[in-house]
Design a protein around this motif. Structure first.
Motif, PDB file in Angstrom:
ATOM      1  N   GLU A   1       0.914  -1.114  -0.146  1.00  0.00           N
ATOM      2  CA  GLU A   1       0.061   0.113  -0.104  1.00  0.00           C
ATOM      3  C   GLU A   1       0.861   1.360   0.050  1.00  0.00           C
ATOM      4  O   GLU A   1       1.927   1.539   0.582  1.00  0.00           O
ATOM      5  CB  GLU A   1      -0.822   0.041   1.354  1.00  0.00           C
ATOM      6  CG  GLU A   1      -2.275  -0.986   1.118  1.00  0.00           C
ATOM      7  CD  GLU A   1      -2.786  -0.895   2.117  1.00  0.00           C
ATOM      8  OE1 GLU A   1      -2.926  -0.011   3.002  1.00  0.00           O
ATOM      9  OE2 GLU A   1      -3.923  -1.917   2.463  1.00  0.00           O
ATOM     10  N   GLY A   2       0.406   2.501  -0.571  1.00  0.00           N
ATOM     11  CA  GLY A   2       1.183   3.654  -0.806  1.00  0.00           C
ATOM     12  C   GLY A   2       0.311   4.767  -0.493  1.00  0.00           C
ATOM     13  O   GLY A   2      -0.940   4.520  -0.466  1.00  0.00           O
ATOM     14  N   PHE A   3       0.743   5.912   0.005  1.00  0.00           N
ATOM     15  CA  PHE A   3       0.120   7.029   0.543  1.00  0.00           C
ATOM     16  C   PHE A   3       0.876   8.349   0.350  1.00  0.00           C
ATOM     17  O   PHE A   3       2.268   8.260   0.128  1.00  0.00           O
ATOM     18  CB  PHE A   3       0.457   6.721   2.268  1.00  0.00           C
ATOM     19  CG  PHE A   3      -0.104   8.181   3.016  1.00  0.00           C
ATOM     20  CD1 PHE A   3      -1.409   8.480   2.816  1.00  0.00           C
ATOM     21  CD2 PHE A   3       0.863   8.761   3.409  1.00  0.00           C
ATOM     22  CE1 PHE A   3      -1.769   9.637   3.613  1.00  0.00           C
ATOM     23  CE2 PHE A   3       0.628  10.192   4.205  1.00  0.00           C
ATOM     24  CZ  PHE A   3      -0.707  10.348   4.186  1.00  0.00           C
ATOM     25  N   ARG A   4       0.223   9.059  -0.452  1.00  0.00           N
ATOM     26  CA  ARG A   4       0.571  10.324  -0.966  1.00  0.00           C
ATOM     27  C   ARG A   4      -0.259  11.291  -0.141  1.00  0.00           C
ATOM     28  O   ARG A   4      -1.612  11.389  -0.373  1.00  0.00           O
ATOM     29  CB  ARG A   4       0.396  10.793  -2.166  1.00  0.00           C
ATOM     30  CG  ARG A   4       0.632  11.978  -2.862  1.00  0.00           C
ATOM     31  CD  ARG A   4       0.445  12.200  -4.128  1.00  0.00           C
ATOM     32  NE  ARG A   4       1.291  11.189  -5.048  1.00  0.00           N
ATOM     33  CZ  ARG A   4       1.123  11.363  -6.486  1.00  0.00           C
ATOM     34  NH1 ARG A   4       0.185  11.964  -7.044  1.00  0.00           N
ATOM     35  NH2 ARG A   4       1.812  10.705  -7.209  1.00  0.00           N
ATOM     36  N   SER A   5       0.297  12.098   0.662  1.00  0.00           N
ATOM     37  CA  SER A   5      -0.619  12.921   1.552  1.00  0.00           C
ATOM     38  C   SER A   5      -1.498  14.079   0.593  1.00  0.00           C
ATOM     39  O   SER A   5      -0.874  14.469  -0.281  1.00  0.00           O
ATOM     40  CB  SER A   5       0.234  13.504   2.560  1.00  0.00           C
ATOM     41  OG  SER A   5       1.235  14.703   2.071  1.00  0.00           O
ATOM     42  N   GLY A   6      -2.341  14.671   1.467  1.00  0.00           N
ATOM     43  CA  GLY A   6      -3.264  15.891   0.990  1.00  0.00           C
ATOM     44  C   GLY A   6      -2.387  17.080   1.157  1.00  0.00           C
ATOM     45  O   GLY A   6      -1.109  17.163   1.577  1.00  0.00           O
ATOM     46  N   GLY A   7      -3.149  18.120   0.778  1.00  0.00           N
ATOM     47  CA  GLY A   7      -2.448  19.419   0.970  1.00  0.00           C
ATOM     48  C   GLY A   7      -3.343  20.594   0.478  1.00  0.00           C
ATOM     49  O   GLY A   7      -4.475  20.426   0.497  1.00  0.00           O
ATOM     50  N   PHE A   8      -2.853  21.804   0.125  1.00  0.00           N
ATOM     51  CA  PHE A   8      -3.502  23.147  -0.003  1.00  0.00           C
ATOM     52  C   PHE A   8      -3.171  23.479  -1.402  1.00  0.00           C
ATOM     53  O   PHE A   8      -2.205  23.251  -1.942  1.00  0.00           O
ATOM     54  CB  PHE A   8      -3.409  24.042   0.848  1.00  0.00           C
ATOM     55  CG  PHE A   8      -3.758  23.777   2.213  1.00  0.00           C
ATOM     56  CD1 PHE A   8      -5.222  23.865   2.773  1.00  0.00           C
ATOM     57  CD2 PHE A   8      -3.180  22.988   2.987  1.00  0.00           C
ATOM     58  CE1 PHE A   8      -5.721  23.488   3.899  1.00  0.00           C
ATOM     59  CE2 PHE A   8      -3.545  22.608   4.377  1.00  0.00           C
ATOM     60  CZ  PHE A   8      -4.872  22.821   4.913  1.00  0.00           C
ATOM     61  N   ASN A   9      -4.306  24.159  -2.285  1.00  0.00           N
ATOM     62  CA  ASN A   9      -3.935  24.829  -3.581  1.00  0.00           C
ATOM     63  C   ASN A   9      -3.308  26.001  -3.484  1.00  0.00           C
ATOM     64  O   ASN A   9      -4.104  26.760  -3.153  1.00  0.00           O
ATOM     65  CB  ASN A   9      -5.266  24.454  -4.559  1.00  0.00           C
ATOM     66  CG  ASN A   9      -5.403  23.184  -5.158  1.00  0.00           C
ATOM     67  OD1 ASN A   9      -4.659  22.546  -5.785  1.00  0.00           O
ATOM     68  ND2 ASN A   9      -6.593  22.935  -4.681  1.00  0.00           N
ATOM     69  N   GLY A  10      -2.118  26.238  -3.459  1.00  0.00           N
ATOM     70  CA  GLY A  10      -1.386  27.509  -3.438  1.00  0.00           C
ATOM     71  C   GLY A  10      -1.944  28.314  -4.320  1.00  0.00           C
ATOM     72  O   GLY A  10      -1.946  29.511  -4.058  1.00  0.00           O
ATOM     73  N   GLU A  11      -2.404  28.004  -5.586  1.00  0.00           N
ATOM     74  CA  GLU A  11      -2.828  29.069  -6.605  1.00  0.00           C
ATOM     75  C   GLU A  11      -4.194  29.214  -6.653  1.00  0.00           C
ATOM     76  O   GLU A  11      -4.924  29.802  -7.597  1.00  0.00           O
ATOM     77  CB  GLU A  11      -2.409  28.505  -7.878  1.00  0.00           C
ATOM     78  CG  GLU A  11      -0.842  28.528  -7.919  1.00  0.00           C
ATOM     79  CD  GLU A  11      -0.596  28.058  -9.454  1.00  0.00           C
ATOM     80  OE1 GLU A  11       0.799  28.591  -9.823  1.00  0.00           O
ATOM     81  OE2 GLU A  11      -1.031  27.205  -9.799  1.00  0.00           O
ATOM     82  N   ALA A  12      -5.010  28.827  -5.793  1.00  0.00           N
ATOM     83  CA  ALA A  12      -6.633  28.694  -5.708  1.00  0.00           C
ATOM     84  C   ALA A  12      -7.036  30.174  -5.808  1.00  0.00           C
ATOM     85  O   ALA A  12      -6.490  31.140  -5.177  1.00  0.00           O
ATOM     86  CB  ALA A  12      -7.061  28.220  -4.185  1.00  0.00           C
TER      87      ALA A  12
END
Length: 496
Positions: free
Chosen positions: A233-244
């Protein structure tokens, strides 16, 4: 990317001004040999990297390792976004980034056991100033954007992997990792002299965590054949859209929000494979079959309602299956041949776009079904006290889709302004040939040298590497990045 009624009005004015007809004389569907750039084009990078590795041998079977690193980078670039002599779209980025990481490993073995235990720590801090200018040649109709964003990450993980020999031919490996990531983001954006659509000081934070296991069963049938089965199993964390384009409350429902995080992506991967040696180990064959089940798949979407921006959205769920084959054979002591073949097939199982289920009308991006490569490495003989070699390699990639803009595979409303289709950004298949002629083993006093003449894209194939579809709000203008044409070079390498 304004994301308000006022910003939308600018898009309407641009369409009404007929700028596409203005561009018609300079738009090209072919690779150009000469271009005109009307804006500052530059790329500057200053990078400082430091790595320190330490090792302490506890006893003959156990070792303690410490790895630490520090990186600082300043990256500045500017580009003429429209790629034409008309002053239509320009942008610059001024970025600063620092990071440091540490890993502590306990590595050891005991009879049938081998094991690794570890701790991981990572922090980074970055910021970007991204000014953009559009239609400056139209005077009062021109618009300038001030876009700024920053981010921080604080991540820790603990992991272990243990292997056990069940028999001399059969072994089992298991591993587990627990990761915690804290993400922080800041955002500030405005149309200069008109209004601020994301107030300076907008900030957000979120925490993502996941425990991911792995297990592998290996069977060495004999000295020539081994088989394995693996689940991970693999995991790529979430985040925020800096250009929103908006802060918290959406002004338009199709705008990504600066303070609303996109979710973490996970994958469950199944794989079986075999490794086979033949003809007295002069050749080998590797075969694998895999299936990846992705949840909350993260997609990078380019959007252009006003200022250009790339944002991350979660597609829901997808499945990718495929097979890979690698063959190599030493024909003679002077000649080695290799060949690889890969086949993939995938589809979305769920895709919710702005609250609407569009699973039936979307395709997975950047997923070429077939990829093939072949190479011949031959020793030509001795010359000038060295060994001459010729390397020829051929690689093929089937067509694939660049999912640059969130559009449909087939039009839902052919008469609407959202007329761009996914296939508008489909890249055709390509086959490239590269060559390298080298003369190695040359002696010069106490040094050893190699001289090589190489050529990439030997047949000067015209092909597209990437493209950006600006979407219907920007007249469906598509910017294409062509692959490198036939290129020659000389390498001189020395060892001492």
């Amino acid at each position: 990317y304004g994301g308000s009624n006022q910003a939308s009005a600018y898009s309407q004015i641009w369409r009404a001004s007929g700028f596409l007809s203005f561009l018609a004389p300079i738009i090209s569907a072919d690779r150009l040999d000469k271009v005109t750039v009307d804006g500052a084009s530059f790329e500057k990078t200053h990078s400082y990297n430091h790595v320190l590795n330490g090792e302490y041998r506890v006893d003959s079977q156990n070792t303690l390792r410490l790895l630490t690193s520090y990186r600082r980078m300043q990256f500045d670039d500017g580009t003429d976004l429209d790629g034409s002599p008309a002053n239509i779209a320009q942008g610059q980025r001024y970025s600063n980034f620092t990071s440091h990481a540490q890993e502590l490993h306990w590595v050891g073995s005991n009879q049938r056991w081998t094991y690794v235990f570890g701790l991981y720590n990572f922090q980074d801090d970055g910021s970007t100033l991204n000014p953009q200018q559009f239609f400056q040649s139209l005077g009062p109709m021109g618009v300038q954007y001030d876009s700024r964003y920053g981010f921080k990450t604080d991540a820790q993980a603990a992991f272990s992997q243990i292997s056990y020999e069940l028999t001399k031919q059969l072994s089992l490996t298991g591993g587990i990792r627990h990761t915690i990531e804290n993400k922080y983001a800041t955002r500030c954006a405005s149309v200069i002299g008109i209004f601020e659509y994301v107030p300076c000081g907008t900030h957000a934070s979120a925490t993502f965590h996941r425990t991911t296991p792995m297990a592998t069963l290996s069977w060495r049938v004999d000295d020539r054949l081994s088989l394995y089965a693996k689940y991970a199993e693999g995991f790529r964390s979430g985040g925020f859209n800096g250009e929103a384009g908006v802060p918290t409350q959406p002004i338009a429902t199709n705008i990504r929000q600066a303070t609303t995080p996109y979710r973490a992506e996970t994958v469950g991967s199944y794989e079986i494979g075999a490794k086979f040696m033949f003809d007295e180990n002069r050749g080998h064959a590797y075969v694998s079959i895999f299936s990846n089940q992705l949840k909350n798949m993260q997609l990078s979407i380019f959007e252009a309602d006003g200022a250009s921006s790339s944002t991350i959205t979660n597609a829901g769920a997808a499945n990718v299956k495929g097979a890979e084959i690698e063959l190599a054979y030493q024909v003679t002591s002077e000649l080695v041949t290799e060949m690889t073949f890969g086949h993939m097939n995938g589809h979305f199982e769920q895709f919710i776009d702005h609250g609407v289920d569009v699973t039936f009308n979307r395709q997975l991006p950047i997923l070429p079904k077939d990829s093939i490569s072949a190479s011949v490495d031959v020793e030509l003989g001795q010359a000038l006290g060295g060994t001459a070699r010729l390397l020829l390699d051929w690689n093929y990639l089937s067509s694939y889709l660049i999912y640059a803009y969130p559009v449909s595979v087939t039009p839902l409303d052919p008469g609407s302004e959202r007329s761009a289709l996914a296939n508008d950004t489909r890249i055709s298949s390509r086959a490239l040939i590269n060559a390298r002629l080298s003369l190695g083993g040359l002696k010069l006093r106490n040094t050893e040298m190699e001289a090589a003449l190489w050529c990439k894209n030997l047949t000067d194939r015209k092909y597209i590497q990437n493209m950006i579809d600006f979407g219907p709000s920007f007249g469906n203008l598509t910017q294409v990045y062509w692959g490198t044409p036939r290129t020659f070079g000389i390498d001189l390498t020395t060892h001492w």
